[in-house]
Design an enzyme around this catalytic site. Structure first.
Site, PDB file in Angstrom:
ATOM      1  N   ASP A  73      82.835  20.150  75.009  1.00 58.00           N
ATOM      2  CA  ASP A  73      82.835  21.593  75.255  1.00 58.00           C
ATOM      3  C   ASP A  73      83.495  22.279  74.073  1.00 58.00           C
ATOM      4  O   ASP A  73      84.691  22.110  73.842  1.00 58.00           O
ATOM      5  CB  ASP A  73      83.574  21.919  76.549  1.00 58.00           C
ATOM      6  CG  ASP A  73      83.345  23.348  77.026  1.00 58.00           C
ATOM      7  OD1 ASP A  73      82.990  24.204  76.188  1.00 58.00           O
ATOM      8  OD2 ASP A  73      83.510  23.605  78.236  1.00 58.00           O
ATOM      9  N   ARG A 107      83.369  25.668  73.467  1.00 56.74           N
ATOM     10  CA  ARG A 107      83.491  27.109  73.687  1.00 56.74           C
ATOM     11  C   ARG A 107      84.939  27.581  73.571  1.00 56.74           C
ATOM     12  O   ARG A 107      85.867  26.838  73.863  1.00 56.74           O
ATOM     13  CB  ARG A 107      82.965  27.484  75.074  1.00 56.74           C
ATOM     14  CG  ARG A 107      81.480  27.264  75.252  1.00 56.74           C
ATOM     15  CD  ARG A 107      81.054  27.451  76.689  1.00 56.74           C
ATOM     16  NE  ARG A 107      81.606  26.407  77.562  1.00 56.74           N
ATOM     17  CZ  ARG A 107      81.339  26.312  78.860  1.00 56.74           C
ATOM     18  NH1 ARG A 107      80.532  27.198  79.437  1.00 56.74           N
ATOM     19  NH2 ARG A 107      81.874  25.348  79.582  1.00 56.74           N
TER      20      ARG A 107
END
Length: 417
Positions: free
Chosen positions: A337, A339
């Site tokens: 991930d 983000r």
């Protein structure tokens, strides 16, 4: 409640060559680091740091300096759970002994901060660990790496710091927590600040998003106002779909229903059944419309949990061969991930939101948000639709990424959860 010192005092101390103590979010590492400016490194400062910390001394640098100095990642696939960007270790090539002494490490630290140094001035591996800070600092990533670079910049010094975690004197097998760190700071006449306060200070004094346009958008869920934003750092454009009246940046936007939705072309536009993004977006718009007041923030640049569209398609190819959604990213040499929500937090603040009821099944989205002046008063679960194509994906999100999808196994594909 722990007493923190002012950001102004910490910046003045950094400029004067002193160390400060910096603590992060209690939901993150929940640790305190000693931090000082790399160009101010002395044998005495380094020896003090070694005495009271784990001894794994790191030097955060900005990305441009890492590139200039030829500092690639320590490992191609960063598996650190907080995304700390370790590079190859180094020693100064000239003027030191073995590289491990306080004097030697101080020399290496100063050389890393020297704008005239180059890759040829270092040997690899070594005894000092450079770290690559995220562009945008703590507003993009609320970590000690970014805090060190931010503090050095704010002190009008080179964007390079020295950091290490403080060890508990009560229980030397663990790291010191906030209350003990306050005592430590007082005993040694050091400033104690939080990353949350540093974020709040920068957010108050700096702006990193600009509002571009606002227009009425009628949808099948009801009428929204689309507010367009542009990130100053990377020119990525984002859209906030606002329902009802929000007070603006100086108002009291409390308990606003908010969904921070990551861009997903395949799910949101093409209706792909491999993920649950499209149904989540529809559900969020519907829930906010029914509420009568709220925001669906559509974050561009989050495709494939931040790895980009083409990499996401490559990950799908690996998933077709048997990998799950986490391993596929890792096999591509990418984070599970990638983000960050710092820009999104600034947009929400610009809209006037001070506290929110967050629409998400992902508890990790809460981490660090308090530092942006945002309080999450409630996490509201999102309805999901499982099907034969995404059931394994949903289970992986639950089992490996911590998503709150309790009871998923009790439902057959295609039933509403």
């Amino acid at each position: 409640m722990t007493r923190f010192d002012s950001i102004e005092r910490a910046v003045a101390d950094i400029a004067a060559g002193k160390a400060v103590v910096v603590v992060d979010d209690e939901d993150r590492e929940n640790e305190g680091d000693l931090i000082f400016a790399a160009e101010k490194a002395t044998p005495e400062l380094v020896a003090f740091m070694v005495r009271y910390t784990s001894g794994y001394l790191c030097v955060p640098l900005d990305g441009a300096d890492c590139d200039r100095l030829g500092l690639p990642p320590m490992y191609a696939t960063n598996q650190d759970k907080h995304g700390t960007a370790y590079t190859v270790t180094v020693d100064a090539r000239e003027g030191i002994g073995t590289g491990i002494s306080a004097s030697d490490r101080a020399a290496t630290m100063r050389l890393l901060a020297d704008p005239s140094s180059g890759a040829q001035d270092f040997t690899r591996p070594g005894h000092v660990v450079p770290l690559r800070a995220k562009e945008g600092g703590v507003l993009r990533r609320p970590g000690h790496t970014e805090a060190a670079v931010d503090l050095a910049r704010m002190a009008d010094l080179r964007p390079a710091g020295v950091i290490c975690e403080i060890v508990s004197q009560k229980d030397e097998g663990h790291m010191a927590q906030t209350d003990e760190l306050r005592v430590f700071a007082d005993d040694h006449n050091l400033a104690l600040i939080s990353i949350a306060d540093l974020i709040a200070w920068r957010r108050k004094h700096e702006k990193h998003v600009e509002r571009v346009a606002s227009a009425r958008i009628p949808t099948r869920h009801g009428e929204f106002t689309a507010v367009g934003y542009r990130s100053i750092y990377d020119d990525v454009e984002h859209v906030a779909l606002v329902r009802g009246d929000l007070p603006g940046p100086d108002g009291d936007g409390s308990d606003v229903l908010v969904r921070v939705h990551s861009e997903c072309l395949t799910g949101d536009v093409f209706g792909s059944l491999r993920c649950d993004c499209g149904p989540q977006l529809d559900a969020a718009l519907d829930m906010v419309a029914q509420e009568g007041r709220g925001v669906v923030l559509y974050m561009r640049g989050h495709e494939g949990r931040g790895i980009g569209l083409m990499h996401k398609l490559q990950a799908y190819q690996l998933q077709d061969a048997g990998s799950d959604t986490v391993d596929a990213n890792l096999e591509l040499g990418l984070p599970a991930d990638a983000r960050d929500y710092g820009i999104g937090a600034q947009i929400l603040v610009d809209l006037g939101i001070s506290s929110m009821r967050l629409l998400t099944n992902n508890p990790a989205k809460r981490v660090g948000l308090d530092g942006y002046g945002l309080q999450i008063t409630e996490r509201v679960s999102m309805p999901l639709r499982a099907n034969a194509e995404n059931l394994t994906y949903l289970r992986t999100k639950r089992d490996r990424m911590g998503h709150d999808l309790i009871g998923l196994d009790d439902f057959e594909a295609g039933e509403m959860l």
